[in-house]
Design an enzyme around this catalytic site. Structure first.
Site: not given
Length: 648
Positions: A315, A466, A195, A431, A370
């Protein structure tokens, strides 16, 4: 007030705690020690309407087969009644952190898990991507650490990062041993996905429903554990605390039993807070409806230290209903997440003119962290005056897309979109909260007897942003690390069962408020919630400025005052409780903490981007910390309903 300080691995809070001089200094309160009594299993956990009009949760067909044999009667029945229950450990929240912790401490004492809705209704259940862990020979702990720290904009606590990345693989193996089923490749080994922000394939997953599979396995284990009592549809109101020797001690929590419409008091030797995040301070969030910041707000009112609340992760890719061929008939209570793994598997972002834009913003393109992707999308939407962008995975083989993302494919197909042939309309949504209740390396807080794990905690792992799939990892690691200190605290405690009666009882408004007043309060609370969410999105969103943050501070303060005045004018009392009203005060509390922290950070770092200070400042590479005030703010949302006891 908020300020910036160094250090996470050791919780440097004791020196900052000053008890109001108006309270008596006392010492020597023995803790609670109860003899065991038999349990009674009651096989029901019905869904009921929430107080003041909200819809109840519905049990999905997926969980009917795995349903908890619900509300087991509490242990220690000889010492308790319907409204007061005694346990060695109380866990608030039924996500991965709370369940994993409960399964360990239940070997040493009685455990109550209280959860706001159905047991499975947590952020864990909605986590699609997976758990990041070093399980490939070509990967390394050092590489995982570097990826985490880079994504966190170098605000991460290095010791915390090392602990989590080192212990993570063992935590994943424990899940597998407990029955969690993860995807395997053709070679029979775990299939490891990649990811955004990761340099290696290290994401253990179960298709695109990893959280659901972990939740299933843990709930099954809890159901088989006779020393755990699970209380569904219990809404936590406030922590029960007292002052002793200049420090704050936690002795449990008050809750509302939504089924019986009674206040239920849980007295415990140890309390673990695993209540999740604050997504619903924003109008669009991937979080379930239970994520209203209850744990952070309760902890703030209990004088716990709060940290890094400015770092709200948006997100970048939530499903945009507006871009679907068939529009949903009703507005979703939470946005449908399109997992990071779609981009990790080769998905490409386009604007509505089918122009690829991520390479213009970052060399890592769609695999950038992100915060970068979310700001890039936000910039495209504002420049082009559009409401969504497109995420395309249709160039990949159809069978692989359907195998890796069956849940996403099915959801989109419900609304006329075939993701194997058409791009997915996506838009950023709130998110994850990277900040929260400040925790040490064993999940401890500055409040004695109170531990935190999961999204409610700020451990220093995430820093300013994160890294994808580090959230389930952190929850597993810290839930396990909190076990031994919790056991030690429990064993050292002696007790006085009469302590339970010393706090004043919250009251429900049925007997003193008429139907008309309640209906008015319901409607005004709903309006206030919508208005608060609008303010947060407009003034405290992905891109911020000092002027807009100050406007938000002013608008939130006015809105909170107006709402509280309306309630009290209609007959509400400060000791009254109801789900919507208590959620609203928690939302106000958390929104103010976010704004206060954002104003304190005069730089742009990670998820916090401000136009007035658009660059990183090395001198400001410190956590934002909100220490407890000696005198609480004079608002209902900022004060606990129960007066803090003076313990002897």
């Amino acid at each position: 007030m908020a300020n910036l300080t160094n250090g996470f691995a050791s919780l440097h809070c004791a020196g900052a705690m000053h008890v109001d001089k108006g309270h008596m200094q006392a010492s020597g309160l023995p803790f609670l020690s109860f003899r065991r009594c038999s349990q009674l299993d009651i096989s029901r956990l019905g869904s009921v309407p929430r107080f003041m009009g909200a819809k109840s949760a519905t049990v999905s067909q997926y969980y009917v087969r795995h349903r908890i044999s619900a509300i087991r009667a509490s242990t220690l029945s000889c010492l308790q009644d319907d409204t007061t229950k005694f346990f060695d450990f109380v866990v608030i929240g039924s996500g991965v952190a709370g369940l994993r912790y409960a399964l360990e401490v239940s070997k040493h004492g009685s455990v109550a898990i209280i959860t706001k809705a159905e047991p499975y209704e947590s952020n864990t259940n909605y986590a699609q991507g997976g758990v990041s862990a070093v399980l490939c020979p070509s990967d390394s702990v050092e590489s995982h650490m570097e990826d985490t720290i880079v994504a966190g904009a170098y605000l991460c606590d290095e010791e915390t990062v090392r602990v989590v990345c080192t212990e993570g693989p063992e935590r994943v193996k424990e899940l597998i041993a407990m029955g969690a089923s993860f995807d395997h490749g053709e070679d029979g080994r775990l299939h490891l996905a990649r990811e955004g922000g990761h340099s290696h394939n290290r994401i253990v997953h179960s298709a695109d429903m990893t959280g659901r599979e972990i939740e299933r396995a843990l709930l099954q284990a809890v159901d088989n554990d006779d020393n755990i009592s699970l209380f569904g549809h219990h809404f936590a109101i406030d922590l029960l605390t007292c002052q002793k020797n200049g420090e704050i001690y936690c002795y449990g929590v008050d809750s509302i039993d939504i089924e019986t419409q009674k206040v239920v008091r849980f007295i415990s030797k140890v309390t673990l807070l695993a209540s999740g995040g604050v997504g619903h301070i924003y109008p669009t969030t991937t979080n379930p409806v239970v994520a209203t910041g209850d744990g952070i707000a309760m902890s703030h009112r209990a004088q716990a230290v709060i940290s890094n609340m400015e770092f709200v992760q948006f997100h970048p890719t939530a499903l945009s209903d507006e871009g679907l061929p068939i529009k949903p008939k009703t507005r979703r209570e939470n946005a449908f997440l399109i997992t990071e793994a779609v981009r990790g598997d080769g998905g490409i972002l386009y604007n509505q003119s089918m122009e690829r834009f991520m390479p213009m913003y970052d060399d890592r393109a769609e695999l950038a962290p992100r915060d970068v992707v979310a700001r890039s999308i936000d910039d495209q939407l504002k420049k082009r005056g559009e409401n969504y962008v497109l995420l395309d995975i249709s160039h990949k083989p159809r069978e692989k897309v359907l195998a890796h993302f069956p849940n996403i494919a099915a959801e989109c197909l419900r609304y006329g979109l075939d993701i194997t042939r058409q791009p997915i309309p996506v838009v950023p949504a709130a998110h994850y909260m990277c900040g929260g209740v400040r925790a040490g390396l064993q999940g401890e807080t500055n409040v004695k007897g109170l531990y935190v794990a999961g999204e409610v905690a700020c451990t220093g792992l995430h820093g300013a942003n994160r890294l994808a799939s580090n959230s389930l990892l952190e929850a597993l690691v810290f839930a396990r690390r909190a076990v031994q200190p919790s056991i030690d605290h429990m064993l050292d405690a002696d007790g006085d069962a009469s302590l339970a009666a010393r706090w004043a009882w919250p009251t429900l408004p049925w007997s003193s408020l008429g139907d008309g007043a309640l209906a008015d309060i319901v409607e005004r609370t709903r309006q206030a919630r919508t208005e608060l969410q609008s303010v947060m999105w407009e003034y405290v969103g992905i891109v911020r400025s000092t002027g807009r943050l100050k406007q938000a501070e002013w608008k939130i303060g006015d809105l909170e005052s107006e709402w509280e005045e309306f309630l009290f004018r209609r007959g509400w009392k400060p000791t009254m409780v109801g789900i919507e009203a208590c959620e609203m005060r928690n939302l106000f509390c958390c929104a103010k903490l976010v704004v206060k922290s954002a104003l304190a950070r005069r730089e742009s770092r990670g998820l916090h981007f401000t136009e007035d200070f658009p660059y990183l400042e090395e001198s400001r590479r410190k956590p934002t910390v909100i220490f407890p005030a000696a005198v609480q703010e004079l608002t209902w949302s900022s004060k606990p309903l129960q007066r803090q006891l003076r313990c002897k």
